[in-house]
Design an enzyme around this catalytic site. Structure first.
Site, PDB file in Angstrom:
ATOM      1  N   ASN A   8       0.863  -1.175   0.000  1.00  0.00           N
ATOM      2  CA  ASN A   8       0.000   0.000   0.000  1.00  0.00           C
ATOM      3  C   ASN A   8       0.905   1.232   0.000  1.00  0.00           C
ATOM      4  O   ASN A   8       1.477   1.587   1.026  1.00  0.00           O
ATOM      5  CB  ASN A   8      -0.897  -0.004   1.252  1.00  0.00           C
ATOM      6  CG  ASN A   8      -1.710   1.269   1.366  1.00  0.00           C
ATOM      7  OD1 ASN A   8      -1.849   2.023   0.398  1.00  0.00           O
ATOM      8  ND2 ASN A   8      -2.250   1.529   2.551  1.00  0.00           N
ATOM      9  N   LYS A  10       0.092   4.290  -0.383  1.00  0.00           N
ATOM     10  CA  LYS A  10      -0.553   5.517   0.120  1.00  0.00           C
ATOM     11  C   LYS A  10      -0.282   6.675  -0.852  1.00  0.00           C
ATOM     12  O   LYS A  10      -0.296   6.460  -2.059  1.00  0.00           O
ATOM     13  CB  LYS A  10      -0.083   5.832   1.542  1.00  0.00           C
ATOM     14  CG  LYS A  10      -0.124   4.604   2.444  1.00  0.00           C
ATOM     15  CD  LYS A  10       0.076   4.925   3.881  1.00  0.00           C
ATOM     16  CE  LYS A  10       0.199   3.618   4.668  1.00  0.00           C
ATOM     17  NZ  LYS A  10      -0.006   3.763   6.074  1.00  0.00           N
ATOM     18  N   HIS A  96      -9.673   1.279   4.707  1.00  0.00           N
ATOM     19  CA  HIS A  96      -8.374   1.485   5.353  1.00  0.00           C
ATOM     20  C   HIS A  96      -8.557   2.444   6.531  1.00  0.00           C
ATOM     21  O   HIS A  96      -9.328   3.405   6.453  1.00  0.00           O
ATOM     22  CB  HIS A  96      -7.344   2.033   4.355  1.00  0.00           C
ATOM     23  CG  HIS A  96      -5.962   1.994   4.918  1.00  0.00           C
ATOM     24  ND1 HIS A  96      -5.502   2.955   5.790  1.00  0.00           N
ATOM     25  CD2 HIS A  96      -4.953   1.094   4.779  1.00  0.00           C
ATOM     26  CE1 HIS A  96      -4.256   2.636   6.152  1.00  0.00           C
ATOM     27  NE2 HIS A  96      -3.903   1.524   5.551  1.00  0.00           N
ATOM     28  N   GLU A  98      -6.898   4.823   7.653  1.00  0.00           N
ATOM     29  CA  GLU A  98      -6.667   6.251   7.400  1.00  0.00           C
ATOM     30  C   GLU A  98      -7.910   6.888   6.778  1.00  0.00           C
ATOM     31  O   GLU A  98      -8.228   8.053   7.040  1.00  0.00           O
ATOM     32  CB  GLU A  98      -5.423   6.424   6.508  1.00  0.00           C
ATOM     33  CG  GLU A  98      -4.160   6.174   7.314  1.00  0.00           C
ATOM     34  CD  GLU A  98      -2.987   5.626   6.532  1.00  0.00           C
ATOM     35  OE1 GLU A  98      -2.976   5.715   5.293  1.00  0.00           O
ATOM     36  OE2 GLU A  98      -2.067   5.086   7.183  1.00  0.00           O
ATOM     37  N   GLU A 169      -5.721  -4.873  10.569  1.00  0.00           N
ATOM     38  CA  GLU A 169      -4.666  -3.874  10.770  1.00  0.00           C
ATOM     39  C   GLU A 169      -4.945  -3.095  12.055  1.00  0.00           C
ATOM     40  O   GLU A 169      -5.721  -2.130  12.044  1.00  0.00           O
ATOM     41  CB  GLU A 169      -4.637  -2.897   9.599  1.00  0.00           C
ATOM     42  CG  GLU A 169      -4.341  -3.546   8.267  1.00  0.00           C
ATOM     43  CD  GLU A 169      -3.754  -2.521   7.298  1.00  0.00           C
ATOM     44  OE1 GLU A 169      -2.608  -2.714   6.906  1.00  0.00           O
ATOM     45  OE2 GLU A 169      -4.435  -1.552   6.972  1.00  0.00           O
ATOM     46  N   GLY A 175       2.241   2.215  10.742  1.00  0.00           N
ATOM     47  CA  GLY A 175       3.212   3.303  10.591  1.00  0.00           C
ATOM     48  C   GLY A 175       3.881   3.713  11.883  1.00  0.00           C
ATOM     49  O   GLY A 175       4.520   4.756  11.952  1.00  0.00           O
ATOM     50  N   SER A 214       3.253  -2.233  10.435  1.00  0.00           N
ATOM     51  CA  SER A 214       4.701  -2.229  10.665  1.00  0.00           C
ATOM     52  C   SER A 214       5.379  -3.551  10.297  1.00  0.00           C
ATOM     53  O   SER A 214       6.316  -3.986  10.980  1.00  0.00           O
ATOM     54  CB  SER A 214       5.009  -1.833  12.113  1.00  0.00           C
ATOM     55  OG  SER A 214       4.571  -0.504  12.340  1.00  0.00           O
TER      56      SER A 214
HETATM   57  C1  PEP Z   1      -0.912   0.203   5.954  1.00  0.00           C
HETATM   58  O1  PEP Z   1      -0.918   1.381   5.649  1.00  0.00           O
HETATM   59  O2  PEP Z   1      -1.832  -0.531   5.577  1.00  0.00           O
HETATM   60  C2  PEP Z   1       0.194  -0.296   6.772  1.00  0.00           C
HETATM   61  C3  PEP Z   1       0.127  -1.501   7.259  1.00  0.00           C
HETATM   62  O3  PEP Z   1       1.259   0.571   6.974  1.00  0.00           O
HETATM   63  P1  PEP Z   1       2.672   0.221   7.685  1.00  0.00           P
HETATM   64  O4  PEP Z   1       3.166  -1.074   7.103  1.00  0.00           O
HETATM   65  O5  PEP Z   1       3.553   1.379   7.345  1.00  0.00           O
HETATM   66  O6  PEP Z   1       2.399   0.089   9.137  1.00  0.00           O
END
Ligand code: PEP
Length: 250
Positions: A8, A10, A96, A98, A169, A175, A214
């Site tokens: 992803n 973003k 997601h 975000e 998630e 992040g 992460s």
């Molecule tokens: C994500 O944005 O779906 C995500 C898992 O980000 P990160 O791997 O940076 O935590």
């Protein structure tokens, strides 16, 4: 069942960077195990360039990071599943965290998008997960139940189960560098599987449940070895081709 390893990006990368990444990744995937399916969720502006760069790399699937719940019309700033398809996408992310937190998307809206995208022929990864506050209040199960119930409310049962995946998630792990521990991941994935089985019956065993939060080359192998983990959704560590390729082959 193939593991689904999804990047992803973003709001990162321009067209040239994105196309270069796809070309490099195609070369690195030549030796990747057959049981890894690969997807890249690129910004809309890069999708056509990615599709062109990946023409000879059918193993790399392209996805949109979001879509609207109608085919066309007066929806300024939105994009339809048909438009994503036209740019070479076969997948889309819905819900997601975000988009839920920053753009205020409700679980009901996420559900409408999920149903519409599937009906339009895109495969969907529906993202769910709890905040730290919700976890500390002991509300993990209630939050996942609520997001899955609304997110899948109108999804019919007559589609191929491989077309729908759920990404667990935990918001506090996205992040932040904080990865959920093995027991936390197994517990949450088991709850998701149980809810999918309740909703879709035995075909739910063929739906993939991805972990995201992460993930790095250093922890990917351990995470995908866990029960009910059928893939990974990777943000930050998917921006460099080398680290994404190492995660895919972990
Ligand atoms: C994500 O944005 O779906 C995500 C898992 O980000 P990160 O791997 O940076 O935590």
């Amino acid at each position: 069942m193939q593991f689904l390893m999804a990047a992803n990006w973003k709001m990162h990368k321009n067209r040239a960077e994105a196309a270069g990444f796809i070309r490099d990744l195609a070369v690195r995937l030549k030796d990747a195990p057959e049981d890894r399916e690969v997807a890249v969720f690129a910004p809309y502006t890069c999708l056509a360039a990615c599709a062109e760069a990946g023409e000879k790399a059918p193993r790399i699937r392209l996805g949109g990071q979001n879509c609207w719940k109608e085919d066309h019309g007066a929806f300024t700033g939105e994009i339809s599943p048909a438009m994503l398809h036209d740019c070479g996408c076969s997948l889309v992310l819905t819900g997601h965290s975000e988009r839920r937190a920053i753009l205020g998307e409700s679980s009901e809206l996420v559900g409408e998008k999920t149903t519409f995208a599937l009906a339009c022929g895109l495969d969907v990864i529906l993202c769910v997960g709890e905040t730290l506050e919700q976890r500390e209040l002991g509300a993990l199960e209630a939050v996942l139940d609520r997001q899955l119930e609304a997110g899948l409310a109108d999804v019919p049962s007559d589609f191929r189960p491989e077309r729908l995946s759920v990404a667990y998630e935990p918001v506090w792990a996205i992040g932040t560098g904080k990865v959920a521990g093995p027991e936390e991941i197994v517990e949450a994935h088991c709850l998701v599987r149980a809810r999918l089985v309740c909703r879709f019956g035995q075909k739910a065993e063929k739906m993939r449940i991805l972990y995201g939060g992460s993930v790095k080359p250093e922890n990917a192998a351990q995470i995908i070895s866990l029960d009910n983990v059928n893939g990974l959704l990777i943000g930050g560590a998917s921006l460099q081709v080398e680290s994404f390729a190492r995660i895919i082959t972990a």
